[in-house]
Design a protein around this motif. Sequence first.
Motif, PDB file in Angstrom:
ATOM      1  N   GLU A 195      -5.859  11.088 -12.963  1.00  0.00           N
ATOM      2  CA  GLU A 195      -5.790  10.856 -11.535  1.00  0.00           C
ATOM      3  C   GLU A 195      -4.426  11.309 -11.014  1.00  0.00           C
ATOM      4  OE1 GLU A 195      -6.653   6.668 -11.229  1.00  0.00           O
ATOM      5  OE2 GLU A 195      -8.790   7.084 -11.081  1.00  0.00           O
ATOM      6  N   ILE A 196      -4.391  11.696  -9.745  1.00  0.00           N
ATOM      7  CA  ILE A 196      -3.130  12.074  -9.110  1.00  0.00           C
ATOM      8  C   ILE A 196      -3.055  11.393  -7.750  1.00  0.00           C
ATOM      9  CG2 ILE A 196      -2.918  14.295 -10.265  1.00  0.00           C
ATOM     10  CD1 ILE A 196      -3.951  15.598  -7.673  1.00  0.00           C
ATOM     11  N   ARG A 197      -1.838  11.196  -7.266  1.00  0.00           N
ATOM     12  CA  ARG A 197      -1.636  10.610  -5.939  1.00  0.00           C
ATOM     13  C   ARG A 197      -1.486  11.751  -4.942  1.00  0.00           C
ATOM     14  NH1 ARG A 197      -0.693   5.891  -3.573  1.00  0.00           N
ATOM     15  NH2 ARG A 197      -0.716   4.825  -5.574  1.00  0.00           N
ATOM     16  N   ILE A 198      -2.380  11.780  -3.980  1.00  0.00           N
ATOM     17  CA  ILE A 198      -2.370  12.784  -2.915  1.00  0.00           C
ATOM     18  C   ILE A 198      -1.630  12.183  -1.713  1.00  0.00           C
ATOM     19  CG2 ILE A 198      -3.789  14.174  -1.355  1.00  0.00           C
ATOM     20  CD1 ILE A 198      -4.197  14.883  -4.304  1.00  0.00           C
TER      21      ILE A 198
ATOM     22  N   ASP B  37       0.878  -1.163   0.000  1.00  0.00           N
ATOM     23  CA  ASP B  37       0.000   0.000   0.000  1.00  0.00           C
ATOM     24  C   ASP B  37       0.917   1.215   0.000  1.00  0.00           C
ATOM     25  OD1 ASP B  37      -1.959   1.911   0.327  1.00  0.00           O
ATOM     26  OD2 ASP B  37      -2.865   0.981   2.090  1.00  0.00           O
ATOM     27  N   LEU B  38       1.042   1.847  -1.150  1.00  0.00           N
ATOM     28  CA  LEU B  38       1.932   2.997  -1.276  1.00  0.00           C
ATOM     29  C   LEU B  38       1.432   4.184  -0.461  1.00  0.00           C
ATOM     30  CD1 LEU B  38       2.549   2.853  -5.132  1.00  0.00           C
ATOM     31  CD2 LEU B  38       4.080   2.044  -3.327  1.00  0.00           C
ATOM     32  N   ALA B  39       2.348   5.044  -0.075  1.00  0.00           N
ATOM     33  CA  ALA B  39       1.973   6.271   0.628  1.00  0.00           C
ATOM     34  C   ALA B  39       1.052   7.084  -0.269  1.00  0.00           C
ATOM     35  CB  ALA B  39       3.218   7.084   0.979  1.00  0.00           C
ATOM     36  N   GLY B  40       0.057   7.702   0.333  1.00  0.00           N
ATOM     37  CA  GLY B  40      -0.870   8.528  -0.425  1.00  0.00           C
ATOM     38  C   GLY B  40      -2.058   7.733  -0.931  1.00  0.00           C
ATOM     39  N   ASP B  41      -2.892   8.418  -1.684  1.00  0.00           N
ATOM     40  CA  ASP B  41      -4.094   7.818  -2.241  1.00  0.00           C
ATOM     41  C   ASP B  41      -4.329   8.438  -3.613  1.00  0.00           C
ATOM     42  OD1 ASP B  41      -6.376   6.133  -2.122  1.00  0.00           O
ATOM     43  OD2 ASP B  41      -7.627   7.848  -1.616  1.00  0.00           O
ATOM     44  N   VAL B  42      -4.716   7.629  -4.578  1.00  0.00           N
ATOM     45  CA  VAL B  42      -4.953   8.118  -5.930  1.00  0.00           C
ATOM     46  C   VAL B  42      -6.383   8.619  -6.019  1.00  0.00           C
ATOM     47  CG1 VAL B  42      -5.038   7.517  -8.378  1.00  0.00           C
ATOM     48  CG2 VAL B  42      -3.243   6.570  -6.919  1.00  0.00           C
ATOM     49  N   ARG B  43      -6.514   9.858  -6.483  1.00  0.00           N
ATOM     50  CA  ARG B  43      -7.826  10.504  -6.600  1.00  0.00           C
ATOM     51  C   ARG B  43      -8.007  11.076  -7.994  1.00  0.00           C
ATOM     52  NH1 ARG B  43     -10.021  11.803  -1.420  1.00  0.00           N
ATOM     53  NH2 ARG B  43      -9.286  10.087  -0.136  1.00  0.00           N
ATOM     54  N   PRO B  44      -9.235  11.015  -8.509  1.00  0.00           N
ATOM     55  CA  PRO B  44      -9.483  11.659  -9.801  1.00  0.00           C
ATOM     56  C   PRO B  44      -9.408  13.176  -9.649  1.00  0.00           C
ATOM     57  CG  PRO B  44     -11.454  10.528  -8.994  1.00  0.00           C
ATOM     58  CD  PRO B  44     -10.381  10.339  -7.976  1.00  0.00           C
ATOM     59  N   MET B  45      -8.818  13.805 -10.647  1.00  0.00           N
ATOM     60  CA  MET B  45      -8.750  15.262 -10.635  1.00  0.00           C
ATOM     61  C   MET B  45     -10.073  15.822 -11.130  1.00  0.00           C
ATOM     62  SD  MET B  45      -4.900  16.021 -11.978  1.00  0.00           S
ATOM     63  CE  MET B  45      -5.170  17.777 -11.932  1.00  0.00           C
ATOM     64  N   MET B  46     -10.436  16.952 -10.648  1.00  0.00           N
ATOM     65  CA  MET B  46     -11.681  17.588 -11.039  1.00  0.00           C
ATOM     66  C   MET B  46     -11.451  18.494 -12.244  1.00  0.00           C
ATOM     67  SD  MET B  46     -13.624  16.208  -9.081  1.00  0.00           S
ATOM     68  CE  MET B  46     -14.336  15.868  -7.525  1.00  0.00           C
ATOM     69  N   ARG B  47     -11.149  17.897 -13.392  1.00  0.00           N
ATOM     70  CA  ARG B  47     -10.980  18.666 -14.612  1.00  0.00           C
ATOM     71  C   ARG B  47     -11.193  17.741 -15.807  1.00  0.00           C
ATOM     72  NH1 ARG B  47      -4.449  19.478 -15.017  1.00  0.00           N
ATOM     73  NH2 ARG B  47      -4.061  17.391 -15.772  1.00  0.00           N
ATOM     74  N   ALA B  48     -11.269  18.329 -16.961  1.00  0.00           N
ATOM     75  CA  ALA B  48     -11.488  17.536 -18.176  1.00  0.00           C
ATOM     76  C   ALA B  48     -10.350  16.542 -18.361  1.00  0.00           C
ATOM     77  CB  ALA B  48     -11.583  18.460 -19.381  1.00  0.00           C
ATOM     78  N   GLY B  49     -10.651  15.398 -18.869  1.00  0.00           N
ATOM     79  CA  GLY B  49      -9.648  14.370 -19.093  1.00  0.00           C
ATOM     80  C   GLY B  49      -9.666  13.307 -18.015  1.00  0.00           C
ATOM     81  N   GLY B  50     -10.188  13.631 -16.859  1.00  0.00           N
ATOM     82  CA  GLY B  50     -10.333  12.656 -15.787  1.00  0.00           C
ATOM     83  C   GLY B  50      -9.034  12.014 -15.327  1.00  0.00           C
TER      84      GLY B  50
END
Length: 170
Positions: A96-99, A81-94
């Motif tokens: 994801e980024i790791r927070i 379980d890597l540090a952080g969590d992957v979340r979809p960005m709220m913009r066109a293209g959908g």
Amino acid sequence: MKKFFLALVVLGAGLLTGVAGAGEVKVTWQDPDKYADIRPGNESRDNFRAQVFKELGQVFTDLAKKLPDDVQWSVTVTDLDLAGDVRPMMRAGGNEIRIIKDIYWPRMSFNYTMTNATGQTIAEASENISDMGFMMSRPLNVGNGSFPYESRMIEDWFQKQLKSNKFPAK
């Protein structure tokens, strides 16, 4: 075709982490599809997994150099379980980024066996390691690659094993 490519990536990553021998370690990544979190952000899943396996495998390879030459070390990673969590960005293209937040600390489960030159088992265990204070720990080394928190977590665990004489030292 994708499964074939993934199998090649996993096999290649396994080969890059070394074959058990003097001063080396054999790392096996067991059932990565079942890992808690090795999701990529803005890249392909296969490339990201290959990078995870290569970089964290190299951490184990570097640590194995601190063991006596006649020790063979075999590690089977069963969860990550890597540090952080992957979340979809709220913009066109959908995309994801790791927070990275302190509530998403790194964790890893693995089994290991160490044997000496005669094949006798000198250390063996199942480990569940984590670093809940990963954002408040000592500063990260600049050269820790793309997974500095996980690398430090593995290195800290290894040092504790050496200090408690669970592992033989050079």
